[in-house]
Design a protein around this motif. Structure first.
Motif, short mmCIF file in Angstrom:
data_model
loop_
_atom_site.label_atom_id
_atom_site.label_comp_id
_atom_site.label_asym_id
_atom_site.label_seq_id
_atom_site.Cartn_x
_atom_site.Cartn_y
_atom_site.Cartn_z
N PRO A 100 4.62 -2.55 -6.58
CA PRO A 100 3.64 -3.10 -5.86
C PRO A 100 4.32 -4.01 -4.87
CG PRO A 100 2.93 -3.02 -7.99
CD PRO A 100 4.64 -2.87 -8.21
N LEU A 101 3.96 -3.94 -3.63
CA LEU A 101 4.25 -4.76 -2.60
C LEU A 101 3.37 -4.80 -1.51
CD1 LEU A 101 7.12 -2.81 -0.41
CD2 LEU A 101 5.11 -1.84 -1.80
N ILE A 102 3.65 -5.94 -0.57
CA ILE A 102 2.63 -6.02 0.55
C ILE A 102 3.61 -5.45 1.69
CG2 ILE A 102 1.64 -7.66 2.23
CD1 ILE A 102 1.42 -9.53 -0.21
N ILE A 103 3.10 -4.88 2.70
CA ILE A 103 3.66 -4.10 3.91
C ILE A 103 2.99 -4.65 5.07
CG2 ILE A 103 4.20 -2.12 5.31
CD1 ILE A 103 4.16 -0.54 2.58
N VAL A 104 3.68 -5.34 5.95
CA VAL A 104 3.20 -5.84 7.37
C VAL A 104 3.79 -5.07 8.37
CG1 VAL A 104 3.18 -7.94 8.54
CG2 VAL A 104 3.42 -7.96 6.19
N LEU A 105 2.64 -4.38 9.17
CA LEU A 105 2.83 -3.62 10.37
C LEU A 105 2.71 -4.39 11.70
CD1 LEU A 105 1.16 -1.66 8.05
CD2 LEU A 105 2.98 -0.33 9.17
N PRO A 106 3.79 -5.13 12.15
CA PRO A 106 3.66 -5.84 13.38
C PRO A 106 3.97 -4.94 14.65
CG PRO A 106 5.84 -6.23 12.47
CD PRO A 106 5.17 -5.12 11.58
N TYR A 111 -0.86 -4.26 4.74
CA TYR A 111 -1.36 -3.41 3.69
C TYR A 111 -1.12 -4.00 2.42
CZ TYR A 111 -0.32 0.17 0.01
OH TYR A 111 -0.69 1.06 -1.27
N LEU A 112 -2.11 -4.01 1.53
CA LEU A 112 -2.29 -4.73 0.10
C LEU A 112 -2.37 -3.62 -0.86
CD1 LEU A 112 -4.87 -7.50 0.68
CD2 LEU A 112 -2.44 -7.75 0.78
N PRO A 113 -1.41 -3.84 -1.73
CA PRO A 113 -1.39 -2.60 -2.87
C PRO A 113 -2.80 -2.59 -3.76
CG PRO A 113 -0.11 -4.65 -3.56
CD PRO A 113 -0.61 -4.66 -2.12
N TYR A 114 -3.16 -1.23 -4.10
CA TYR A 114 -4.30 -1.46 -5.15
C TYR A 114 -4.23 -2.34 -6.11
CZ TYR A 114 -7.99 0.60 -7.88
OH TYR A 114 -9.10 0.87 -8.72
N GLY A 115 -5.48 -3.10 -6.47
CA GLY A 115 -5.40 -4.12 -7.41
C GLY A 115 -4.55 -5.42 -7.00
N TYR A 116 -4.49 -5.53 -5.79
CA TYR A 116 -3.97 -6.93 -5.24
C TYR A 116 -4.71 -8.05 -6.08
CZ TYR A 116 -3.12 -10.78 -2.27
OH TYR A 116 -2.84 -12.13 -1.77
N SER A 117 -3.87 -9.14 -6.37
CA SER A 117 -4.44 -10.20 -7.31
C SER A 117 -3.60 -11.44 -6.69
CB SER A 117 -4.26 -9.98 -8.61
OG SER A 117 -4.55 -11.03 -9.42
N GLU A 118 -4.53 -12.36 -6.53
CA GLU A 118 -3.94 -13.64 -6.09
C GLU A 118 -3.10 -14.32 -7.58
OE1 GLU A 118 -3.73 -15.66 -3.68
OE2 GLU A 118 -4.73 -14.12 -2.25
N GLU A 119 -3.45 -13.70 -8.61
CA GLU A 119 -2.62 -13.91 -9.96
C GLU A 119 -1.51 -13.49 -10.05
OE1 GLU A 119 -4.26 -16.29 -11.74
OE2 GLU A 119 -5.78 -16.41 -10.34
N ALA A 146 2.81 6.24 -4.63
CA ALA A 146 4.15 6.02 -5.21
C ALA A 146 4.05 4.89 -5.78
CB ALA A 146 5.10 5.67 -3.93
N ILE A 147 3.09 3.83 -5.67
CA ILE A 147 2.90 2.61 -6.56
C ILE A 147 2.31 2.75 -7.68
CG2 ILE A 147 1.73 0.51 -6.46
CD1 ILE A 147 2.24 0.02 -3.60
N GLU A 148 1.30 3.83 -7.53
CA GLU A 148 0.70 4.17 -8.81
C GLU A 148 1.30 4.93 -9.89
OE1 GLU A 148 -3.43 6.73 -9.99
OE2 GLU A 148 -2.47 7.15 -8.01
N ASP A 149 2.43 5.82 -9.29
CA ASP A 149 3.24 6.58 -9.94
C ASP A 149 4.38 5.76 -10.60
OD1 ASP A 149 1.66 8.45 -9.72
OD2 ASP A 149 2.76 9.50 -8.20
N GLY A 150 4.69 4.39 -10.11
CA GLY A 150 5.55 3.53 -10.53
C GLY A 150 6.92 3.90 -9.87
N LYS A 151 6.97 4.44 -8.53
CA LYS A 151 8.21 5.02 -7.87
C LYS A 151 8.40 3.79 -6.80
CE LYS A 151 7.39 9.87 -8.65
NZ LYS A 151 7.42 11.06 -7.80
N ILE A 152 7.55 3.16 -6.43
CA ILE A 152 7.79 1.78 -5.67
C ILE A 152 6.94 0.88 -6.37
CG2 ILE A 152 7.15 0.94 -3.53
CD1 ILE A 152 7.33 3.60 -2.30
#
Length: 257
Positions: free
Chosen positions: A66-72, A14-22, A58-64
Protein backbone atom coordinates in the motif's frame (compact mmCIF):
# COMPACT_ATOMS: atom_id res chain seq x y z
CA UNK A 1 17.91 40.77 -13.67
CA UNK A 2 15.72 37.71 -14.02
CA UNK A 3 12.04 37.72 -14.86
CA UNK A 4 9.97 35.53 -12.58
CA UNK A 5 6.39 34.36 -12.74
CA UNK A 6 4.43 32.73 -9.95
CA UNK A 7 2.75 29.52 -11.12
CA UNK A 8 -0.11 27.58 -9.61
CA UNK A 9 0.18 23.94 -10.63
CA UNK A 10 -1.91 20.84 -10.06
CA UNK A 11 -0.95 17.33 -9.00
CA UNK A 12 -3.20 14.34 -8.50
CA UNK A 13 -2.75 12.02 -5.54
CA UNK A 14 -3.69 8.34 -5.48
CA UNK A 15 -4.54 6.97 -2.04
CA UNK A 16 -4.74 3.19 -1.55
CA UNK A 17 -8.06 1.62 -0.65
CA UNK A 18 -8.49 1.72 3.11
CA UNK A 19 -6.10 4.65 3.51
CA UNK A 20 -5.90 5.49 7.20
CA UNK A 21 -4.31 8.27 9.21
CA UNK A 22 -3.30 5.53 11.65
CA UNK A 23 -0.87 4.03 9.11
CA UNK A 24 2.28 5.34 7.44
CA UNK A 25 2.69 5.03 3.66
CA UNK A 26 5.66 5.26 1.30
CA UNK A 27 5.25 7.77 -1.53
CA UNK A 28 5.99 7.26 -5.22
CA UNK A 29 6.13 10.32 -7.50
CA UNK A 30 5.20 9.27 -11.05
CA UNK A 31 6.07 11.69 -13.86
CA UNK A 32 4.29 11.81 -17.20
CA UNK A 33 6.16 12.04 -20.49
CA UNK A 34 5.80 14.07 -23.67
CA UNK A 35 2.44 15.36 -24.90
CA UNK A 36 0.98 14.58 -21.48
CA UNK A 37 0.00 16.10 -18.15
CA UNK A 38 -0.80 15.18 -14.55
CA UNK A 39 -3.99 13.32 -15.54
CA UNK A 40 -2.50 11.21 -18.33
CA UNK A 41 -1.30 8.21 -16.32
CA UNK A 42 -4.02 7.48 -13.75
CA UNK A 43 -6.77 9.90 -14.77
CA UNK A 44 -8.90 11.77 -12.25
CA UNK A 45 -11.38 10.84 -9.54
CA UNK A 46 -14.26 11.20 -12.00
CA UNK A 47 -12.47 9.66 -14.97
CA UNK A 48 -9.84 7.17 -13.78
CA UNK A 49 -7.64 5.39 -16.28
CA UNK A 50 -7.12 1.65 -16.37
CA UNK A 51 -3.75 1.85 -14.62
CA UNK A 52 -5.50 3.09 -11.48
CA UNK A 53 -7.37 -0.22 -11.32
CA UNK A 54 -4.19 -2.18 -11.99
CA UNK A 55 -2.65 -0.63 -8.87
CA UNK A 56 -5.86 -1.20 -6.88
CA UNK A 57 -5.80 -4.92 -7.62
CA UNK A 58 -2.03 -5.25 -7.18
CA UNK A 59 -2.31 -3.81 -3.66
CA UNK A 60 -5.35 -5.95 -2.86
CA UNK A 61 -3.48 -9.07 -4.04
CA UNK A 62 -0.41 -8.19 -1.97
CA UNK A 63 1.82 -7.77 -5.03
CA UNK A 64 2.50 -4.11 -4.28
CA UNK A 65 2.74 -2.56 -0.84
CA UNK A 66 0.00 0.00 0.00
CA UNK A 67 1.44 3.33 -1.07
CA UNK A 68 0.59 6.87 -2.09
CA UNK A 69 1.22 7.78 -5.73
CA UNK A 70 1.65 11.44 -6.65
CA UNK A 71 1.13 12.49 -10.26
CA UNK A 72 2.65 15.93 -10.89
CA UNK A 73 3.42 17.83 -14.07
CA UNK A 74 6.57 19.55 -15.23
CA UNK A 75 4.49 21.63 -17.66
CA UNK A 76 4.48 25.32 -16.83
CA UNK A 77 1.92 27.68 -18.31
CA UNK A 78 0.61 25.33 -20.98
CA UNK A 79 -0.46 21.72 -21.07
CA UNK A 80 1.38 21.44 -24.37
CA UNK A 81 4.80 22.29 -22.89
CA UNK A 82 5.77 18.63 -22.75
CA UNK A 83 5.25 18.36 -26.52
CA UNK A 84 8.15 20.74 -27.15
CA UNK A 85 11.23 18.54 -26.77
CA UNK A 86 13.79 21.27 -26.09
CA UNK A 87 11.45 23.03 -23.65
CA UNK A 88 10.67 19.73 -21.90
CA UNK A 89 14.39 19.15 -21.40
CA UNK A 90 14.68 22.54 -19.72
CA UNK A 91 11.60 21.97 -17.57
CA UNK A 92 12.66 18.52 -16.37
CA UNK A 93 16.10 19.88 -15.52
CA UNK A 94 14.46 22.54 -13.35
CA UNK A 95 11.68 20.41 -11.89
CA UNK A 96 13.67 19.34 -8.82
CA UNK A 97 13.33 22.84 -7.38
CA UNK A 98 9.54 22.75 -7.16
CA UNK A 99 9.60 19.04 -6.34
CA UNK A 100 11.61 19.50 -3.14
CA UNK A 101 10.51 22.97 -2.13
CA UNK A 102 6.82 22.87 -3.04
CA UNK A 103 5.36 19.53 -4.08
CA UNK A 104 6.78 17.12 -1.50
CA UNK A 105 5.98 19.44 1.43
CA UNK A 106 2.45 20.01 0.12
CA UNK A 107 1.76 16.28 -0.23
CA UNK A 108 3.60 14.89 2.77
CA UNK A 109 2.32 17.46 5.23
CA UNK A 110 -1.26 16.58 4.25
CA UNK A 111 -1.16 12.79 3.97
CA UNK A 112 0.17 10.17 6.39
CA UNK A 113 3.70 9.28 5.32
CA UNK A 114 7.02 8.51 7.00
CA UNK A 115 7.95 12.19 6.90
CA UNK A 116 7.92 13.69 10.38
CA UNK A 117 8.53 17.23 9.12
CA UNK A 118 8.97 18.75 5.66
CA UNK A 119 12.19 20.64 6.25
CA UNK A 120 15.07 19.52 4.05
CA UNK A 121 16.43 17.63 7.03
CA UNK A 122 13.08 15.94 7.53
CA UNK A 123 12.85 14.96 3.87
CA UNK A 124 16.36 13.53 3.98
CA UNK A 125 15.50 11.51 7.08
CA UNK A 126 12.54 9.89 5.30
CA UNK A 127 14.22 9.26 1.91
CA UNK A 128 13.97 5.46 2.30
CA UNK A 129 10.21 5.75 1.85
CA UNK A 130 10.20 7.94 -1.24
CA UNK A 131 10.58 7.04 -4.92
CA UNK A 132 10.43 8.75 -8.32
CA UNK A 133 9.80 7.29 -11.75
CA UNK A 134 8.60 7.97 -15.24
CA UNK A 135 8.48 6.78 -18.85
CA UNK A 136 10.05 8.57 -21.85
CA UNK A 137 10.48 12.25 -20.88
CA UNK A 138 9.28 11.15 -17.47
CA UNK A 139 12.38 8.95 -17.43
CA UNK A 140 14.53 11.98 -18.17
CA UNK A 141 12.75 13.67 -15.26
CA UNK A 142 13.68 10.64 -13.13
CA UNK A 143 17.36 10.90 -14.06
CA UNK A 144 17.24 14.62 -13.20
CA UNK A 145 15.77 13.70 -9.82
CA UNK A 146 18.57 11.18 -9.33
CA UNK A 147 21.09 13.88 -10.21
CA UNK A 148 19.74 16.61 -7.98
CA UNK A 149 17.71 14.86 -5.25
CA UNK A 150 19.54 11.75 -4.10
CA UNK A 151 19.38 13.23 -0.61
CA UNK A 152 15.59 12.87 -0.65
CA UNK A 153 14.86 9.70 -2.66
CA UNK A 154 15.98 6.09 -2.33
CA UNK A 155 14.04 4.51 -5.23
CA UNK A 156 14.18 5.43 -8.91
CA UNK A 157 12.28 4.02 -11.88
CA UNK A 158 13.55 5.35 -15.24
CA UNK A 159 11.86 3.76 -18.25
CA UNK A 160 12.75 4.23 -21.92
CA UNK A 161 14.40 7.60 -21.61
CA UNK A 162 18.17 8.10 -21.38
CA UNK A 163 20.33 10.80 -19.84
CA UNK A 164 23.57 10.04 -21.70
CA UNK A 165 25.88 7.03 -21.83
CA UNK A 166 28.55 8.15 -19.39
CA UNK A 167 28.44 5.65 -16.54
CA UNK A 168 31.34 7.31 -14.77
CA UNK A 169 29.42 10.59 -14.67
CA UNK A 170 26.44 8.85 -13.06
CA UNK A 171 28.77 7.24 -10.52
CA UNK A 172 30.27 10.63 -9.70
CA UNK A 173 26.80 11.94 -8.89
CA UNK A 174 26.49 9.22 -6.26
CA UNK A 175 29.95 9.74 -4.79
CA UNK A 176 29.61 13.51 -4.71
CA UNK A 177 26.37 13.09 -2.77
CA UNK A 178 28.15 10.98 -0.18
CA UNK A 179 26.15 7.81 -0.79
CA UNK A 180 27.23 4.22 -1.31
CA UNK A 181 25.88 1.43 -3.53
CA UNK A 182 23.39 0.24 -0.90
CA UNK A 183 21.82 3.67 -0.34
CA UNK A 184 19.59 3.60 -3.44
CA UNK A 185 17.89 1.25 -5.89
CA UNK A 186 17.18 1.78 -9.60
CA UNK A 187 14.60 -0.28 -11.48
CA UNK A 188 14.94 0.41 -15.21
CA UNK A 189 13.01 -0.95 -18.17
CA UNK A 190 12.61 -0.69 -21.92
CA UNK A 191 11.37 -2.74 -24.89
CA UNK A 192 13.37 -4.09 -27.80
CA UNK A 193 11.12 -2.37 -30.39
CA UNK A 194 11.20 0.96 -28.54
CA UNK A 195 12.98 3.75 -30.45
CA UNK A 196 14.61 4.78 -27.16
CA UNK A 197 15.81 1.25 -26.37
CA UNK A 198 19.35 1.36 -27.78
CA UNK A 199 20.37 4.62 -26.10
CA UNK A 200 18.63 3.68 -22.86
CA UNK A 201 20.25 0.25 -22.69
CA UNK A 202 23.64 1.79 -23.50
CA UNK A 203 23.31 4.06 -20.47
CA UNK A 204 22.28 1.24 -18.15
CA UNK A 205 25.10 -1.01 -19.37
CA UNK A 206 27.60 1.83 -18.98
CA UNK A 207 26.47 2.38 -15.42
CA UNK A 208 26.70 -1.31 -14.64
CA UNK A 209 30.23 -1.40 -16.08
CA UNK A 210 31.67 1.22 -13.72
CA UNK A 211 34.57 -0.63 -12.12
CA UNK A 212 34.30 0.81 -8.60
CA UNK A 213 31.01 -0.98 -7.95
CA UNK A 214 28.85 2.11 -7.58
CA UNK A 215 26.20 0.28 -9.61
CA UNK A 216 25.61 -3.43 -9.09
CA UNK A 217 23.24 -5.40 -11.33
CA UNK A 218 20.77 -7.47 -9.33
CA UNK A 219 17.32 -9.00 -9.50
CA UNK A 220 16.47 -7.86 -5.98
CA UNK A 221 17.49 -5.02 -3.73
CA UNK A 222 19.31 -7.23 -1.23
CA UNK A 223 21.85 -8.16 -3.93
CA UNK A 224 22.53 -4.84 -5.65
CA UNK A 225 21.07 -1.53 -6.76
CA UNK A 226 20.44 -1.71 -10.53
CA UNK A 227 17.82 -3.86 -12.23
CA UNK A 228 17.11 -3.80 -15.97
CA UNK A 229 13.90 -5.23 -17.41
CA UNK A 230 14.20 -5.85 -21.15
CA UNK A 231 10.82 -6.64 -22.74
CA UNK A 232 10.99 -8.44 -26.08
CA UNK A 233 8.89 -6.77 -28.80
CA UNK A 234 7.57 -3.90 -26.66
CA UNK A 235 7.37 -0.41 -28.15
CA UNK A 236 7.26 3.17 -26.89
CA UNK A 237 3.66 3.28 -25.72
CA UNK A 238 1.28 3.36 -22.80
CA UNK A 239 0.99 -0.42 -22.52
CA UNK A 240 4.73 -0.68 -21.96
CA UNK A 241 4.76 2.23 -19.50
CA UNK A 242 1.97 0.73 -17.39
CA UNK A 243 3.53 -2.74 -17.32
CA UNK A 244 6.99 -1.47 -16.42
CA UNK A 245 5.63 0.72 -13.64
CA UNK A 246 3.61 -2.17 -12.21
CA UNK A 247 6.66 -4.43 -12.20
CA UNK A 248 8.90 -1.73 -10.77
CA UNK A 249 6.60 -1.10 -7.84
CA UNK A 250 6.80 -4.81 -6.99
CA UNK A 251 10.50 -4.26 -6.29
CA UNK A 252 10.07 -1.27 -4.00
CA UNK A 253 9.45 -1.29 -0.23
CA UNK A 254 9.81 -5.04 0.09
CA UNK A 255 6.97 -5.84 -2.25
CA UNK A 256 7.00 -9.07 -4.24
CA UNK A 257 10.24 -9.42 -6.22
Amino acid sequence: MRNTQELTKEAWVYLPYGYSEEEKYPVFYLSHGGWSNETSLMGTDENPRSFKYVIDHAIEDGKIQPLIIVLPTYNNTSGSDSGDYSLALQLTDQFHNELVNDLIPAVESRYRTYTEDTTLEGLAASRDYRGFGGFSMGSVNTWCTFRYCLDYFRYFMPMSGSYGADGEYMAELVKNSGYDWDDFFIFSASGTNDFAYSAFKAQIMAMGSVKDGTFCFANKEADGNLSFLEREGYSHDGKAADEYTYNGLRFFWNGEQ
